[in-house]
Design a protein around this motif. Structure first.
Motif, PDB file in Angstrom:
ATOM      1  N   TYR A 159       0.838  -1.188   0.000  1.00 61.50           N
ATOM      2  CA  TYR A 159       0.000   0.000   0.000  1.00 61.50           C
ATOM      3  C   TYR A 159       0.880   1.248   0.000  1.00 61.50           C
ATOM      4  O   TYR A 159       1.965   1.269   0.583  1.00 61.50           O
ATOM      5  CB  TYR A 159      -0.910   0.035   1.231  1.00 61.50           C
ATOM      6  CG  TYR A 159      -2.034  -0.982   1.183  1.00 61.50           C
ATOM      7  CD1 TYR A 159      -1.830  -2.295   1.580  1.00 61.50           C
ATOM      8  CD2 TYR A 159      -3.295  -0.623   0.717  1.00 61.50           C
ATOM      9  CE1 TYR A 159      -2.857  -3.219   1.534  1.00 61.50           C
ATOM     10  CE2 TYR A 159      -4.328  -1.533   0.669  1.00 61.50           C
ATOM     11  CZ  TYR A 159      -4.095  -2.831   1.079  1.00 61.50           C
ATOM     12  OH  TYR A 159      -5.118  -3.743   1.019  1.00 61.50           O
TER      13      TYR A 159
ATOM     14  N   PHE B 235       3.424   0.532   2.982  1.00 64.73           N
ATOM     15  CA  PHE B 235       3.159  -0.558   3.912  1.00 64.73           C
ATOM     16  C   PHE B 235       3.091  -1.879   3.152  1.00 64.73           C
ATOM     17  O   PHE B 235       2.413  -1.975   2.128  1.00 64.73           O
ATOM     18  CB  PHE B 235       1.825  -0.364   4.635  1.00 64.73           C
ATOM     19  CG  PHE B 235       1.796   0.794   5.593  1.00 64.73           C
ATOM     20  CD1 PHE B 235       1.305   2.024   5.193  1.00 64.73           C
ATOM     21  CD2 PHE B 235       2.243   0.641   6.895  1.00 64.73           C
ATOM     22  CE1 PHE B 235       1.260   3.091   6.071  1.00 64.73           C
ATOM     23  CE2 PHE B 235       2.200   1.707   7.784  1.00 64.73           C
ATOM     24  CZ  PHE B 235       1.716   2.929   7.366  1.00 64.73           C
TER      25      PHE B 235
ATOM     26  N   TYR C 130      -5.628  -8.865   8.120  1.00 65.06           N
ATOM     27  CA  TYR C 130      -4.470  -8.502   7.322  1.00 65.06           C
ATOM     28  C   TYR C 130      -3.402  -8.012   8.293  1.00 65.06           C
ATOM     29  O   TYR C 130      -3.661  -7.134   9.101  1.00 65.06           O
ATOM     30  CB  TYR C 130      -4.827  -7.414   6.312  1.00 65.06           C
ATOM     31  CG  TYR C 130      -5.768  -7.889   5.239  1.00 65.06           C
ATOM     32  CD1 TYR C 130      -7.093  -8.188   5.530  1.00 65.06           C
ATOM     33  CD2 TYR C 130      -5.330  -8.069   3.929  1.00 65.06           C
ATOM     34  CE1 TYR C 130      -7.958  -8.652   4.557  1.00 65.06           C
ATOM     35  CE2 TYR C 130      -6.186  -8.518   2.945  1.00 65.06           C
ATOM     36  CZ  TYR C 130      -7.501  -8.815   3.269  1.00 65.06           C
ATOM     37  OH  TYR C 130      -8.352  -9.279   2.298  1.00 65.06           O
TER      38      TYR C 130
ATOM     39  N   PHE D 275      -0.095  -6.000   8.883  1.00 65.27           N
ATOM     40  CA  PHE D 275       0.639  -4.940   8.212  1.00 65.27           C
ATOM     41  C   PHE D 275       2.036  -4.770   8.801  1.00 65.27           C
ATOM     42  O   PHE D 275       2.248  -4.942  10.009  1.00 65.27           O
ATOM     43  CB  PHE D 275      -0.115  -3.611   8.337  1.00 65.27           C
ATOM     44  CG  PHE D 275      -1.297  -3.504   7.427  1.00 65.27           C
ATOM     45  CD1 PHE D 275      -2.519  -4.049   7.793  1.00 65.27           C
ATOM     46  CD2 PHE D 275      -1.186  -2.887   6.196  1.00 65.27           C
ATOM     47  CE1 PHE D 275      -3.620  -3.972   6.950  1.00 65.27           C
ATOM     48  CE2 PHE D 275      -2.270  -2.808   5.342  1.00 65.27           C
ATOM     49  CZ  PHE D 275      -3.486  -3.348   5.719  1.00 65.27           C
ATOM     50  N   GLY D 276       2.970  -4.409   7.929  1.00 68.02           N
ATOM     51  CA  GLY D 276       4.274  -3.969   8.385  1.00 68.02           C
ATOM     52  C   GLY D 276       4.168  -2.596   9.012  1.00 68.02           C
ATOM     53  O   GLY D 276       3.112  -1.953   8.964  1.00 68.02           O
ATOM     54  N   THR D 277       5.253  -2.139   9.576  1.00 66.29           N
ATOM     55  CA  THR D 277       5.249  -0.878  10.320  1.00 66.29           C
ATOM     56  C   THR D 277       5.397   0.350   9.425  1.00 66.29           C
ATOM     57  O   THR D 277       5.292   1.469   9.897  1.00 66.29           O
ATOM     58  CB  THR D 277       6.362  -0.866  11.364  1.00 66.29           C
ATOM     59  OG1 THR D 277       7.589  -1.227  10.730  1.00 66.29           O
ATOM     60  CG2 THR D 277       6.067  -1.850  12.485  1.00 66.29           C
TER      61      THR D 277
ATOM     62  N   GLY E  11      -6.003   7.915   3.106  1.00 69.88           N
ATOM     63  CA  GLY E  11      -6.032   6.502   3.398  1.00 69.88           C
ATOM     64  C   GLY E  11      -5.043   5.748   2.521  1.00 69.88           C
ATOM     65  O   GLY E  11      -4.713   6.195   1.420  1.00 69.88           O
ATOM     66  N   PRO E  12      -4.553   4.605   2.971  1.00 71.41           N
ATOM     67  CA  PRO E  12      -3.643   3.802   2.135  1.00 71.41           C
ATOM     68  C   PRO E  12      -4.340   3.346   0.867  1.00 71.41           C
ATOM     69  O   PRO E  12      -5.523   2.986   0.892  1.00 71.41           O
ATOM     70  CB  PRO E  12      -3.305   2.609   3.042  1.00 71.41           C
ATOM     71  CG  PRO E  12      -3.609   3.074   4.426  1.00 71.41           C
ATOM     72  CD  PRO E  12      -4.751   4.013   4.293  1.00 71.41           C
TER      73      PRO E  12
ATOM     74  N   ARG F  37       8.866   5.256   5.281  1.00 72.45           N
ATOM     75  CA  ARG F  37       8.662   6.605   4.769  1.00 72.45           C
ATOM     76  C   ARG F  37       9.713   6.883   3.702  1.00 72.45           C
ATOM     77  O   ARG F  37      10.897   6.945   3.983  1.00 72.45           O
ATOM     78  CB  ARG F  37       8.756   7.621   5.894  1.00 72.45           C
ATOM     79  CG  ARG F  37       8.415   9.043   5.469  1.00 72.45           C
ATOM     80  CD  ARG F  37       8.383   9.972   6.660  1.00 72.45           C
ATOM     81  NE  ARG F  37       7.319   9.613   7.604  1.00 72.45           N
ATOM     82  CZ  ARG F  37       7.054  10.290   8.711  1.00 72.45           C
ATOM     83  NH1 ARG F  37       7.763  11.348   9.020  1.00 72.45           N
ATOM     84  NH2 ARG F  37       6.092   9.907   9.509  1.00 72.45           N
TER      85      ARG F  37
ATOM     86  N   GLN G  61       0.662   5.338   0.976  1.00 71.35           N
ATOM     87  CA  GLN G  61      -0.139   6.295   1.724  1.00 71.35           C
ATOM     88  C   GLN G  61       0.507   7.670   1.710  1.00 71.35           C
ATOM     89  O   GLN G  61       1.646   7.831   2.143  1.00 71.35           O
ATOM     90  CB  GLN G  61      -0.342   5.839   3.174  1.00 71.35           C
ATOM     91  CG  GLN G  61      -1.268   6.746   3.970  1.00 71.35           C
ATOM     92  CD  GLN G  61      -1.461   6.292   5.407  1.00 71.35           C
ATOM     93  OE1 GLN G  61      -0.572   5.683   5.989  1.00 71.35           O
ATOM     94  NE2 GLN G  61      -2.618   6.602   5.981  1.00 71.35           N
TER      95      GLN G  61
END
Lengths: 118, 112
Positions: free
Chosen positions: B36, B89, B100, B102-104, B43-44, B107, B38
């Motif tokens: 994703y 993400f 789901y 998600f990774g952290t 929103g992603p 950036r 973002q």
């Protein structure tokens, strides 16, 4: 095509006040619906998900609750907000039957609600 | 076992360069791996996704590389542009769950 709406877009609330955030999905039936919270500069925390009307699974047993009164409507609520409830709240949906395998796994996010608790 | 570990936390790339973000997982039941994008205050948005039956998937400048034996997958952004500056993400899920993982997030900043 499917569309997901969230409102309000931004919200500033005092500590101890109630909360109601709404999410609606258009263009699909019986979606799986999700509420996530994202703290500033952080990842996504799953709060609740729902696979049908009245069916709510809670991942974070805090002062938040969720309800699904209609097929494509998902509501996040709180009776008394805490400072720690501040964050970016995201609603998401997947097609019904999307348990992770098979062909319909895409999860789509709404535009989000920025909540600031003062 | 349910975690997805994402690295790096932040990444700075020159315009035209290749951005690479990595994710690792433990649960071998995972069978769907989306990425994703973002932008701040949004929103992603689903960018690209892969299933373990293929080792690579390409969509435009975005490529996912998947290594099933190493339980790793990565996002490559070719010819990175300033407009690619966002948080990315990775995620994972599998049959039999509605969740789901998600990774952290990473950036990414692409310098003009």
């Amino acid at each position: 095509s499917q569309t997901i709406h969230q409102w309000p877009a931004t919200l500033v609330q005092p500590v101890g006040s109630p909360l109601s955030l709404e999410c609606t999905v258009e263009g699909t039936s019986n979606p799986n619906l999700y509420w996530y919270r994202q703290a500033a500069g952080r990842g996504l925390q799953l709060l609740f998900y729902s696979v049908g009307i009245g069916q709510i699974s809670s991942e974070v047993p805090q002062n938040l609750s969720a309800s699904r009164p209609q097929d494509r409507q998902f509501i996040l609520s709180s009776k008394k907000l805490l400072l720690s409830d501040s964050g970016f709240y995201l609603c998401a949906w997947t097609l019904t039957g999307s348990t992770g395998g098979g062909g319909a796994n895409e999860q789509f996010f709404g535009p989000g609600t920025r909540l600031t608790v003062l | 076992q349910q975690q997805v570990k994402q690295s790096p936390q932040s990444l700075i790339v020159q315009k035209g360069g290749i951005s690479i973000i990595n994710c690792a997982y433990e649960n071998t039941a995972f069978d769907y791996f989306p990425w994703y994008q973002q932008f701040p205050g949004k929103g992603p948005a689903l960018l690209i996704a892969i299933r373990p039956d293929v080792s690579e998937k390409k969509e435009g400048r975005f490529t996912i590389s998947f290594n099933k034996s190493a339980k790793q997958f990565s996002l490559h952004i070719m010819d990175s542009q300033p407009g690619d500056s966002a948080t990315y993400f990775c995620a994972a899920t599998h049959s039999g769950t509605y969740k789901y993982i998600f990774g952290t997030g990473t950036r990414l900043k692409v310098l003009a």
